[in-house]
Design a protein around this motif. Structure first.
Motif, PDB file in Angstrom:
ATOM      1  N   PHE A 147       0.826  -1.201   0.000  1.00 25.93           N
ATOM      2  CA  PHE A 147       0.000   0.000   0.000  1.00 25.93           C
ATOM      3  C   PHE A 147       0.866   1.258   0.000  1.00 25.93           C
ATOM      4  N   SER A 148       0.422   2.263  -0.766  1.00 31.42           N
ATOM      5  CA  SER A 148       1.000   3.596  -0.643  1.00 31.42           C
ATOM      6  C   SER A 148       0.397   4.262   0.592  1.00 31.42           C
ATOM      7  N   GLY A 149       0.660   5.565   0.773  1.00 27.93           N
ATOM      8  CA  GLY A 149       0.134   6.273   1.929  1.00 27.93           C
ATOM      9  C   GLY A 149      -1.376   6.150   2.018  1.00 27.93           C
ATOM     10  N   LEU A 150      -1.892   5.971   3.215  1.00 27.26           N
ATOM     11  CA  LEU A 150      -3.313   5.689   3.422  1.00 27.26           C
ATOM     12  C   LEU A 150      -4.062   6.932   3.891  1.00 27.26           C
ATOM     13  N   PHE A 151      -5.264   7.110   3.341  1.00 25.50           N
ATOM     14  CA  PHE A 151      -6.132   8.172   3.823  1.00 25.50           C
ATOM     15  C   PHE A 151      -7.581   7.716   3.707  1.00 25.50           C
ATOM     16  N   GLY A 152      -8.470   8.513   4.315  1.00 25.77           N
ATOM     17  CA  GLY A 152      -9.888   8.164   4.328  1.00 25.77           C
ATOM     18  C   GLY A 152     -10.417   8.208   5.751  1.00 25.77           C
ATOM     19  N   GLY A 153     -11.734   8.244   5.896  1.00 24.08           N
ATOM     20  CA  GLY A 153     -12.316   8.318   7.232  1.00 24.08           C
ATOM     21  C   GLY A 153     -11.854   9.576   7.939  1.00 24.08           C
ATOM     22  N   ASN A 154     -11.335   9.416   9.161  1.00 24.50           N
ATOM     23  CA  ASN A 154     -10.867  10.573   9.919  1.00 24.50           C
ATOM     24  C   ASN A 154      -9.399  10.901   9.631  1.00 24.50           C
ATOM     25  N   ARG A 155      -8.801  10.200   8.695  1.00 19.63           N
ATOM     26  CA  ARG A 155      -7.407  10.459   8.315  1.00 19.63           C
ATOM     27  C   ARG A 155      -7.417  11.403   7.103  1.00 19.63           C
ATOM     28  N   ILE A 176      -3.502   6.032  -1.373  1.00 18.98           N
ATOM     29  CA  ILE A 176      -4.647   5.172  -1.666  1.00 18.98           C
ATOM     30  C   ILE A 176      -5.687   5.344  -0.569  1.00 18.98           C
ATOM     31  N   HIS A 177      -6.953   5.398  -0.974  1.00 21.32           N
ATOM     32  CA  HIS A 177      -8.056   5.552  -0.018  1.00 21.32           C
ATOM     33  C   HIS A 177      -8.352   4.214   0.663  1.00 21.32           C
ATOM     34  N   ARG A 178      -8.757   4.297   1.910  1.00 23.93           N
ATOM     35  CA  ARG A 178      -9.089   3.089   2.673  1.00 23.93           C
ATOM     36  C   ARG A 178     -10.169   2.254   1.979  1.00 23.93           C
ATOM     37  N   ASP A 179     -11.129   2.891   1.328  1.00 21.84           N
ATOM     38  CA  ASP A 179     -12.182   2.149   0.612  1.00 21.84           C
ATOM     39  C   ASP A 179     -11.563   1.206  -0.409  1.00 21.84           C
ATOM     40  N   ASP A 180     -10.546   1.680  -1.124  1.00 22.84           N
ATOM     41  CA  ASP A 180      -9.897   0.831  -2.128  1.00 22.84           C
ATOM     42  C   ASP A 180      -9.056  -0.260  -1.486  1.00 22.84           C
ATOM     43  N   CYS A 181      -8.430   0.035  -0.356  1.00 18.76           N
ATOM     44  CA  CYS A 181      -7.677  -1.013   0.357  1.00 18.76           C
ATOM     45  C   CYS A 181      -8.591  -2.188   0.693  1.00 18.76           C
ATOM     46  N   ILE A 182      -9.767  -1.873   1.218  1.00 18.16           N
ATOM     47  CA  ILE A 182     -10.724  -2.908   1.608  1.00 18.16           C
ATOM     48  C   ILE A 182     -11.230  -3.667   0.387  1.00 18.16           C
ATOM     49  N   LYS A 183     -11.529  -2.933  -0.672  1.00 19.84           N
ATOM     50  CA  LYS A 183     -12.034  -3.579  -1.891  1.00 19.84           C
ATOM     51  C   LYS A 183     -10.973  -4.497  -2.491  1.00 19.84           C
ATOM     52  N   ILE A 184      -9.719  -4.070  -2.503  1.00 16.52           N
ATOM     53  CA  ILE A 184      -8.644  -4.899  -3.062  1.00 16.52           C
ATOM     54  C   ILE A 184      -8.488  -6.187  -2.262  1.00 16.52           C
ATOM     55  N   ILE A 185      -8.526  -6.101  -0.950  1.00 24.37           N
ATOM     56  CA  ILE A 185      -8.438  -7.301  -0.114  1.00 24.37           C
ATOM     57  C   ILE A 185      -9.596  -8.247  -0.431  1.00 24.37           C
ATOM     58  N   ASN A 186     -10.788  -7.699  -0.586  1.00 29.89           N
ATOM     59  CA  ASN A 186     -11.945  -8.517  -0.966  1.00 29.89           C
ATOM     60  C   ASN A 186     -11.731  -9.208  -2.306  1.00 29.89           C
ATOM     61  N   GLU A 187     -11.165  -8.493  -3.264  1.00 30.55           N
ATOM     62  CA  GLU A 187     -10.944  -9.076  -4.591  1.00 30.55           C
ATOM     63  C   GLU A 187      -9.927 -10.210  -4.540  1.00 30.55           C
ATOM     64  N   ILE A 188      -8.892 -10.048  -3.735  1.00 27.28           N
ATOM     65  CA  ILE A 188      -7.909 -11.130  -3.570  1.00 27.28           C
ATOM     66  C   ILE A 188      -8.603 -12.396  -3.075  1.00 27.28           C
ATOM     67  N   ILE A 189      -9.471 -12.235  -2.087  1.00 32.84           N
ATOM     68  CA  ILE A 189     -10.163 -13.385  -1.504  1.00 32.84           C
ATOM     69  C   ILE A 189     -11.165 -13.974  -2.483  1.00 32.84           C
ATOM     70  N   GLN A 190     -12.000 -13.123  -3.080  1.00 33.83           N
ATOM     71  CA  GLN A 190     -13.064 -13.608  -3.959  1.00 33.83           C
ATOM     72  C   GLN A 190     -12.522 -14.244  -5.236  1.00 33.83           C
ATOM     73  N   ALA A 202      -3.449   4.886  -5.965  1.00 31.93           N
ATOM     74  CA  ALA A 202      -4.434   5.483  -6.859  1.00 31.93           C
ATOM     75  C   ALA A 202      -3.836   5.748  -8.240  1.00 31.93           C
ATOM     76  N   ASP A 203      -4.712   5.980  -9.215  1.00 29.87           N
ATOM     77  CA  ASP A 203      -4.266   6.186 -10.594  1.00 29.87           C
ATOM     78  C   ASP A 203      -3.464   7.465 -10.771  1.00 29.87           C
ATOM     79  N   THR A 204      -3.866   8.533 -10.097  1.00 30.69           N
ATOM     80  CA  THR A 204      -3.255   9.841 -10.344  1.00 30.69           C
ATOM     81  C   THR A 204      -2.168  10.156  -9.327  1.00 30.69           C
ATOM     82  N   HIS A 205      -1.257  11.033  -9.752  1.00 31.46           N
ATOM     83  CA  HIS A 205      -0.117  11.397  -8.909  1.00 31.46           C
ATOM     84  C   HIS A 205       0.127  12.909  -9.000  1.00 31.46           C
ATOM     85  N   PRO A 206      -0.759  13.692  -8.406  1.00 31.11           N
ATOM     86  CA  PRO A 206      -0.535  15.140  -8.415  1.00 31.11           C
ATOM     87  C   PRO A 206       0.733  15.488  -7.638  1.00 31.11           C
TER      88      PRO A 206
END
Length: 264
Positions: A147-155, A176-190, A202-206
């Protein structure tokens, strides 16, 4: 007698990412075991229906063995003590765990002027050594998520560099947003994808200047101060996620970092 572990997932540990992941997996019908060092957090996890344990990584006792009675383990730790992982490994090998998701970091790579993929040169980070001893084990299959730097929620990214003097204002941001971290983990399992390593960013790098200035403005905190003499700086890397998107057919929930700031 051991419970059936066919739909059981253990998450070590349930912090900012792990707790949200545990709730998501619970909603999907998994039996979820969550570990924390905090008695208050243990109570909160239990109230949400998670089979909660108060554990420390170094305490390889009966409680840890019970916690590891699952098919899948998500190892989500910030601990960088290689010896602790070496001590943990024999206990893991003797457990029912057959699949391991190891949460690592894109900090394993050296700085580079070229885009950084999974085959790029690695640094001397302890995470490199941790990955090495945890993968390629015949007792379980492994997926490594860097994972790259994490953000989302209260972060909130606006607080990351607020009021600070920052070098390399033109360097690219890898987050990367926490929502995507969770979704990626789900995809690995599924999708049952193992024995792979993925960059998760994330795709973009401002630029730091563009992103963190806007992030601070949006939440009304002091702006970062950029060292104009530093410019882009040689200490940077741009992480690519092409393997992740291709192998998992993955579409990001928050692909654009600048647009994601509107969430805060």
């Amino acid at each position: 007698m051991q419970i059936s572990n066919s739909k059981s997932i253990s998450i070590l540990s349930c912090g900012w990412l792990g707790e949200s992941l545990a709730i998501d997996l619970l909603d999907k019908g998994f039996i979820v075991k969550g570990a924390t060092t905090s008695p208050d957090k243990k109570e909160r996890l239990s109230e949400q229906g998670i089979d909660a344990y108060q554990l420390r990584f170094e305490n390889l006792n009966d409680a840890m063995k019970s916690f590891l009675n699952s098919e899948i383990l998500v190892l989500n730790l910030t601990i960088k003590d290689l010896d602790l992982y070496k001590q943990f490994l024999p206990v893991l090998e003797q457990s029912p765990v057959k699949k391991l998701i190891l949460i690592s970091s894109t900090g394993v790579y050296r700085n580079s002027e070229k885009p950084v993929d999974e085959n790029s040169e690695l640094s001397e980070s302890v995470w490199v050594s941790i990955e090495e001893i945890m993968k390629d084990n015949l007792n379980y299959q492994t997926a490594i998520l860097r994972f790259s730097g994490l953000f989302g929620g209260n972060r909130k990214p606006g607080r990351f560099l607020s009021g600070r003097m920052v070098k390399g204002g033109d360097a690219p941001v890898n987050l990367i947003h926490r929502d995507d971290c969770i979704k990626i983990i789900n995809e690995i399992i599924q999708q049952d994808v193992w024995e792979e390593c993925f960059n998760c960013t994330a795709d973009t790098h401002p630029s730091k200047r563009e992103f963190y200035t806007k992030a601070a403005e949006l939440i009304g905190v002091p702006l970062p101060i950029f060292d104009e003499e530093e410019g882009r700086s040689s200490s940077f890397k741009l992480i690519t996620n092409e393997k992740l998107k291709r192998r998992l057919n993955y579409e990001f929930i928050h692909p654009d970092l600048m647009k994601a700031l509107s969430l805060f």
